[in-house]
Design a protein around this motif. Structure first.
Motif, mmCIF file in Angstrom:
data_model
loop_
_atom_site.group_PDB
_atom_site.id
_atom_site.type_symbol
_atom_site.label_atom_id
_atom_site.label_comp_id
_atom_site.label_asym_id
_atom_site.label_seq_id
_atom_site.Cartn_x
_atom_site.Cartn_y
_atom_site.Cartn_z
ATOM 1 N N UNK A 41 0.760 -1.451 0.404
ATOM 2 C CA UNK A 41 0.224 -0.119 0.217
ATOM 3 C C UNK A 41 0.752 1.436 0.226
ATOM 4 N N UNK A 42 2.126 0.550 0.227
ATOM 5 C CA UNK A 42 2.971 1.925 0.361
ATOM 6 C C UNK A 42 2.772 3.206 1.242
ATOM 7 N N UNK A 43 2.379 4.423 -0.031
ATOM 8 C CA UNK A 43 2.195 5.849 1.130
ATOM 9 C C UNK A 43 0.655 5.964 1.511
ATOM 10 N N UNK A 44 -0.355 5.254 0.446
ATOM 11 C CA UNK A 44 -1.162 4.964 0.600
ATOM 12 C C UNK A 44 -1.991 4.066 2.499
ATOM 13 N N UNK A 45 -1.503 3.527 2.516
ATOM 14 C CA UNK A 45 -1.295 3.450 4.232
ATOM 15 C C UNK A 45 -1.521 4.066 5.055
ATOM 16 N N UNK A 46 -2.590 3.659 5.922
ATOM 17 C CA UNK A 46 -2.742 5.184 6.681
ATOM 18 C C UNK A 46 -2.275 5.312 8.431
ATOM 19 N N UNK A 47 -1.731 5.969 8.151
ATOM 20 C CA UNK A 47 -0.398 5.987 9.276
ATOM 21 C C UNK A 47 -1.431 6.111 10.989
ATOM 22 N N UNK A 48 -2.878 6.648 10.811
ATOM 23 C CA UNK A 48 -3.579 6.733 11.596
ATOM 24 C C UNK A 48 -3.425 5.011 12.601
ATOM 25 N N UNK A 49 -4.028 4.078 11.194
ATOM 26 C CA UNK A 49 -4.231 2.504 11.431
ATOM 27 C C UNK A 49 -2.870 2.009 11.420
ATOM 28 N N UNK A 50 -1.449 1.889 11.507
ATOM 29 C CA UNK A 50 -1.269 1.948 12.470
ATOM 30 C C UNK A 50 -0.214 2.311 13.439
ATOM 31 N N UNK A 51 -0.965 3.478 14.196
ATOM 32 C CA UNK A 51 -0.955 3.678 15.096
ATOM 33 C C UNK A 51 -2.044 3.393 15.981
ATOM 34 N N UNK A 53 -3.100 0.227 15.405
ATOM 35 C CA UNK A 53 -2.412 -0.868 15.345
ATOM 36 C C UNK A 53 -1.677 -1.293 17.327
ATOM 37 N N UNK A 54 -0.556 -0.037 16.929
ATOM 38 C CA UNK A 54 0.408 -0.209 17.731
ATOM 39 C C UNK A 54 0.024 0.088 19.121
ATOM 40 N N UNK A 55 -1.505 0.750 19.360
ATOM 41 C CA UNK A 55 -2.046 0.576 20.546
ATOM 42 C C UNK A 55 -2.683 -0.207 21.237
ATOM 43 N N UNK A 56 -3.955 -0.919 19.998
ATOM 44 C CA UNK A 56 -4.876 -2.143 20.657
ATOM 45 C C UNK A 56 -3.824 -3.287 20.282
ATOM 46 N N UNK A 57 -2.520 -3.660 20.130
ATOM 47 C CA UNK A 57 -1.910 -4.599 20.532
ATOM 48 C C UNK A 57 -1.674 -5.391 22.099
ATOM 49 N N UNK A 58 -1.713 -3.874 22.706
ATOM 50 C CA UNK A 58 -1.289 -4.658 24.583
ATOM 51 C C UNK A 58 -2.689 -4.884 25.088
ATOM 52 N N UNK A 59 -3.413 -4.561 24.890
ATOM 53 C CA UNK A 59 -4.975 -4.842 25.274
ATOM 54 C C UNK A 59 -5.287 -6.033 24.212
ATOM 55 N N UNK A 60 -5.325 -6.347 23.593
ATOM 56 C CA UNK A 60 -5.319 -7.702 22.750
ATOM 57 C C UNK A 60 -4.815 -8.983 23.380
ATOM 58 N N UNK A 61 -3.603 -8.496 23.358
ATOM 59 C CA UNK A 61 -2.632 -9.705 24.891
ATOM 60 C C UNK A 61 -3.380 -9.526 25.758
ATOM 61 N N UNK A 62 -3.475 -8.579 26.795
ATOM 62 C CA UNK A 62 -4.265 -8.179 27.387
ATOM 63 C C UNK A 62 -5.876 -9.424 27.773
ATOM 64 N N UNK A 63 -6.342 -9.209 26.309
ATOM 65 C CA UNK A 63 -7.588 -10.104 26.844
ATOM 66 C C UNK A 63 -7.475 -11.823 26.273
ATOM 67 N N UNK A 64 -5.989 -11.476 25.548
ATOM 68 C CA UNK A 64 -5.886 -13.306 25.310
ATOM 69 C C UNK A 64 -5.429 -13.968 26.716
ATOM 70 N N UNK A 65 -4.569 -13.554 27.145
ATOM 71 C CA UNK A 65 -4.440 -13.990 28.700
ATOM 72 C C UNK A 65 -5.683 -13.772 29.687
ATOM 73 N N UNK A 66 -6.659 -13.439 29.526
ATOM 74 C CA UNK A 66 -7.918 -13.185 30.348
ATOM 75 C C UNK A 66 -8.782 -14.267 29.929
ATOM 76 N N UNK A 67 -9.048 -14.751 28.668
ATOM 77 C CA UNK A 67 -10.052 -15.367 28.093
ATOM 78 C C UNK A 67 -9.398 -16.889 28.414
ATOM 79 N N UNK A 68 -7.721 -16.930 28.627
ATOM 80 C CA UNK A 68 -6.703 -18.453 28.417
ATOM 81 C C UNK A 68 -6.978 -18.450 30.127
#
Length: 218
Positions: A41-51, A53-68
């Protein structure tokens, strides 16, 4: 004819042994800066989207651990073609240009959410995980009546899965802070639009609920 909505009917508490948490498209292909979907996607890739993703990953890990820890089945849906040339993809995936052969690095769940050996990973070739996989069959075989959903994109595959799950008679809990799409406006609009198909909880609310359900059975 009548119109009589059932008040509070979406707010069904989770019974951990009857629930599954499904991470949707949290894979290298579209969630890692070097993934083919973002790289090409190059330049068309949204910087907001990348940011985002980085922001939600810790919450996703927390969710995964909680469910396990709570005994909730943890599952993953990934964009994954069953053929090397992608001829098995849906019309939408072909038009959108999505192709991710199984076995490739792009088809792997991101390292932060790496599945355990006995956790189910389902390749899909359509927007809805319910359409191009046997997820419904698997959930019913395991006695699951409630699904917890999260992933990317909020306004595409996650929304589609939410609506299909509801139509298939599952109770649905969506975790918005564990979802991402290309703009905040799109995310907010999607979360608002699918309120009628699910209940929506923060990670804090979900953790309190699951901990209390476990505690009440001890």
């Amino acid at each position: 004819a009548f119109y009589r909505p059932v008040t509070g009917s979406r707010d069904v508490p989770i019974e951990p042994n009857q629930a599954a948490c499904i991470f949707i498209d949290m894979q290298n292909y579209n969630c890692h800066p070097d993934g083919a979907c973002l790289k090409e996607a190059g330049a068309s890739a949204s910087q907001y989207y990348l940011n985002r993703l980085a922001a939600i990953k810790p919450s996703c890990v927390r969710l995964q651990e909680l469910c396990r820890d709570s005994g909730v089945e943890v599952m993953y849906a990934i964009i994954g073609s069953l053929t090397q040339d992608g001829r098995d993809r849906s019309r939408d995936y072909k038009l959108s240009g999505f192709h991710c052969p199984l076995g490739s690095w792009d088809a792997q769940v991101i390292e932060e959410l790496k599945p355990k050996d006995d956790e189910i990973v389902m390749p899909k070739t359509s927007s809805s995980v319910f359409l191009s996989t046997n997820l419904d069959y698997l959930l019913r075989s395991m006695g699951k009546s409630h699904v917890i959903l999260c992933g990317a994109l909020t306004d595409q595959c996650v929304s589609h899965a939410t609506m299909d799950a509801c139509d298939l008679h599952y109770s649905v809990t969506l975790i918005p802070e564990c979802c991402a799409t290309y703009t905040q406006e799109r995310h907010d609009a999607a979360v608002s639009a699918i309120k009628g198909y699910c209940r929506q909880k923060s990670m804090m609310e979900l953790e309190q609920e699951l901990r209390s359900r476990i505690g009440s059975k001890q």
